[in-house]
Design an enzyme around this catalytic site. Structure first.
Site, PDB file in Angstrom:
ATOM      1  N   ASP A 100      -1.883   5.266  -3.226  1.00  0.00           N
ATOM      2  CA  ASP A 100      -1.773   6.174  -2.094  1.00  0.00           C
ATOM      3  C   ASP A 100      -3.176   6.529  -1.613  1.00  0.00           C
ATOM      4  O   ASP A 100      -4.173   6.164  -2.224  1.00  0.00           O
ATOM      5  CB  ASP A 100      -0.958   7.413  -2.458  1.00  0.00           C
ATOM      6  N   SER A 101      -3.248   7.264  -0.516  1.00  0.00           N
ATOM      7  CA  SER A 101      -4.545   7.498   0.122  1.00  0.00           C
ATOM      8  C   SER A 101      -5.247   8.762  -0.335  1.00  0.00           C
ATOM      9  O   SER A 101      -6.421   8.959  -0.054  1.00  0.00           O
ATOM     10  CB  SER A 101      -4.342   7.587   1.633  1.00  0.00           C
ATOM     11  N   GLY A 102      -4.528   9.649  -1.010  1.00  0.00           N
ATOM     12  CA  GLY A 102      -5.041  10.977  -1.311  1.00  0.00           C
ATOM     13  C   GLY A 102      -4.525  12.032  -0.357  1.00  0.00           C
ATOM     14  O   GLY A 102      -4.717  13.228  -0.574  1.00  0.00           O
ATOM     15  N   ASP A 154      -3.961   9.974   5.629  1.00  0.00           N
ATOM     16  CA  ASP A 154      -3.204  10.700   6.639  1.00  0.00           C
ATOM     17  C   ASP A 154      -3.091  12.160   6.244  1.00  0.00           C
ATOM     18  O   ASP A 154      -3.386  12.542   5.119  1.00  0.00           O
ATOM     19  CB  ASP A 154      -1.803  10.096   6.792  1.00  0.00           C
ATOM     20  N   GLN A 203       4.084   9.487  10.764  1.00  0.00           N
ATOM     21  CA  GLN A 203       4.248  10.926  10.567  1.00  0.00           C
ATOM     22  C   GLN A 203       4.977  11.515  11.772  1.00  0.00           C
ATOM     23  O   GLN A 203       5.476  10.790  12.617  1.00  0.00           O
ATOM     24  CB  GLN A 203       2.893  11.586  10.328  1.00  0.00           C
ATOM     25  N   GLY A 230       5.710  12.040   4.952  1.00  0.00           N
ATOM     26  CA  GLY A 230       6.081  13.377   5.394  1.00  0.00           C
ATOM     27  C   GLY A 230       7.538  13.710   5.227  1.00  0.00           C
ATOM     28  O   GLY A 230       8.073  14.580   5.925  1.00  0.00           O
ATOM     29  N   ASP A 280       9.120   4.842  -3.832  1.00  0.00           N
ATOM     30  CA  ASP A 280       8.477   5.367  -5.038  1.00  0.00           C
ATOM     31  C   ASP A 280       8.882   6.814  -5.203  1.00  0.00           C
ATOM     32  O   ASP A 280       9.241   7.488  -4.225  1.00  0.00           O
ATOM     33  CB  ASP A 280       6.944   5.279  -4.943  1.00  0.00           C
ATOM     34  N   CYS A 318      24.403   0.527 -19.861  1.00  0.00           N
ATOM     35  CA  CYS A 318      22.958   0.292 -19.727  1.00  0.00           C
ATOM     36  C   CYS A 318      22.423  -0.570 -20.866  1.00  0.00           C
ATOM     37  O   CYS A 318      22.807  -0.400 -22.028  1.00  0.00           O
ATOM     38  CB  CYS A 318      22.223   1.632 -19.697  1.00  0.00           C
ATOM     39  N   CYS A 320      19.004  -0.797 -21.490  1.00  0.00           N
ATOM     40  CA  CYS A 320      17.623  -0.402 -21.788  1.00  0.00           C
ATOM     41  C   CYS A 320      17.453  -0.162 -23.288  1.00  0.00           C
ATOM     42  O   CYS A 320      18.429  -0.087 -24.044  1.00  0.00           O
ATOM     43  CB  CYS A 320      17.245   0.848 -21.000  1.00  0.00           C
ATOM     44  N   CYS A 323      19.399   2.853 -24.703  1.00  0.00           N
ATOM     45  CA  CYS A 323      20.851   2.739 -24.761  1.00  0.00           C
ATOM     46  C   CYS A 323      21.340   1.566 -25.596  1.00  0.00           C
ATOM     47  O   CYS A 323      22.412   1.639 -26.204  1.00  0.00           O
ATOM     48  CB  CYS A 323      21.415   2.602 -23.344  1.00  0.00           C
ATOM     49  N   HIS A 362      14.717   4.961 -20.073  1.00  0.00           N
ATOM     50  CA  HIS A 362      16.078   4.851 -19.555  1.00  0.00           C
ATOM     51  C   HIS A 362      16.120   5.093 -18.050  1.00  0.00           C
ATOM     52  O   HIS A 362      16.732   4.306 -17.299  1.00  0.00           O
ATOM     53  CB  HIS A 362      17.012   5.838 -20.246  1.00  0.00           C
TER      54      HIS A 362
END
Length: 398
Positions: A100-102, A154, A203, A230, A280, A318, A320, A323, A362
């Site tokens: 990310d940009s900060g 941004d 944005q 945003g 994300d 599941c 994983c 599990c 999990h």
């Protein structure tokens, strides 16, 4: 380098029972590998996905992870990052990374920062040093990190600041500042001859007309990919869903689309239906540390007393490690090597670090598997049926 190939799109059913959606299936080729989309990207703020080994991430199907420009700039710093040739070698992850940009961290600092045309002045949350972050500096940091996808710097438009809902005029000023910063990011990215890909960020707050203006101008700048920012910044869910329905599918069809900071399993499925390729969110690991587990049949609160003697795994379907154990065979298919809800309840009550580690594995596995199932449904032309089954399963309850 970035190459996006669109492989399939959702279509109406032949019998007219399903109208179709904006969902799409693709591949995203980056300098450190190929990513199958739609995809969820685990968040590794300080160069690590909290409590999860890189090997475990690979085993659960993670294809691309995030790093945080702001925090890595603070610690360990650019000298260390440059010494290791970037974030991949530093954290031993040989697949793609997005940074990310900060901008979001600047938003979250609140009164600790002052925004101007040039950039943002703030006090370091680490040692109080006076710092200045600009579009150019963000590009320089991300070039040192050598992330495959670089995000423009941004201003993340807030929804509500101390009881004050952002007005259209305030949202416009913020959106237009981000557009000016986008041009500066492009210029600096080119000057640095960064071989990776720079994404622009749409944005405009909760105002569709501003979102459209932002989108139109960013498309004119011809970024390799685009993000919708945003959202998930404190707004009511229906407001977020309104913007999600308005913006992503209007972005160029031949370029990847990324919805930042979202969200729940329901948000991911709805986002894919609206044309989003990449997601994300810190939710899988953060909720895991706080005792909330995501399952095919709804969310499970492991701290509840009813789990004290429960011999079932978190999710019977599941595979994983939490599990199904090392066998990888789910409980539903006869596997009995996984950890019980009673054991995970015990670990949580005793504050044993293995508890949140297993819970994080999990939750991330669940999110990544959900994306895999959506890709398979799009490949098979059954996305509508998948959505209906997903909704029914989640409503069933654990």
């Amino acid at each position: 380098m970035l190459k996006f190939d669109l492989l399939a799109t959702d279509a109406p059913s032949a019998d007219g029972s399903y109208a179709g959606s904006h969902a799409r299936r693709g591949t995203l080729t980056l300098n450190h590998g190929v990513v199958q989309t739609p995809i969820f990207m685990p968040v590794g703020t300080y160069g690590t996905v909290k409590g999860v080994m890189p090997r475990s991430l690979e085993e659960m199907g993670a294809q691309i992870i995030l790093g945080n420009t702001f925090h890595l700039w603070m610690r360990p710093g650019l000298d260390v990052m440059a010494q290791f040739g970037g974030l991949h070698q530093f954290e031993k992850w040989n697949k793609p990374i997005l940074t990310d940009s900060g901008g979001f961290q600047v938003w979250s600092l609140g009164e600790m920062r002052k925004i101007s045309e040039e950039g943002v002045k703030f006090s370091s949350p680490v040692n109080g040093d006076k710092l200045f972050l600009t579009p150019e500096i963000s590009m320089q940091i991300q070039t040192t990190l050598n992330s495959d996808i670089v995000m423009q710097f941004d201003e993340c438009t807030p929804y509500d600041t101390k009881g004050h809902i952002t007005t259209e005029r305030e949202a416009r000023n913020s959106m237009e500042l981000s557009l000016r910063w986008a041009k500066r990011c492009q210029a600096e990215f080119a000057r640095l001859a960064n071989p990776n890909a720079l994404f622009g960020i749409v944005q405009g707050g909760m105002f569709e007309n501003l979102r459209q203006e932002s989108l139109d101008q960013l498309v004119e700048m011809d970024f390799p990919g685009y993000a919708v920012g945003g959202v998930s910044v404190g707004e009511p869910k229906d407001e977020m869903l309104r913007i999600m329905a308005h913006t992503p599918h209007k972005l160029p069809a031949h370029k990847p689309r990324y919805l930042m900071g979202v969200g729940t399993p329901e948000d991911l499925v709805q986002g894919v239906a609206e044309g989003v390729d990449m997601f994300d969110c810190v939710m899988p690991t953060r909720n895991a540390r706080n005792g909330t587990l995501f399952t095919r049949y709804g969310d499970l609160k492991i701290r509840n007393a009813r789990h004290k003697t429960d011999e079932q795994p978190l999710d019977v379907t599941c595979s994983c490690h939490a599990c199904a154990g090392t066998s990888g065979v789910s409980y539903a298919n006869g596997g009995r090597d996984g950890f019980s809800r009673a054991y995970l309840h015990h670990l949580d009550r005793c504050a044993e670090m293995l508890g949140p580690m297993l819970a994080s594995i999990h939750n991330l596995h669940y999110f990544l598997n959900l994306m895999r199932e959506m890709r398979e449904a799009l490949d098979a032309g059954t996305f509508g049926a998948f959505r209906a089954q997903f909704k029914a399963d989640r409503a069933r309850g654990v």
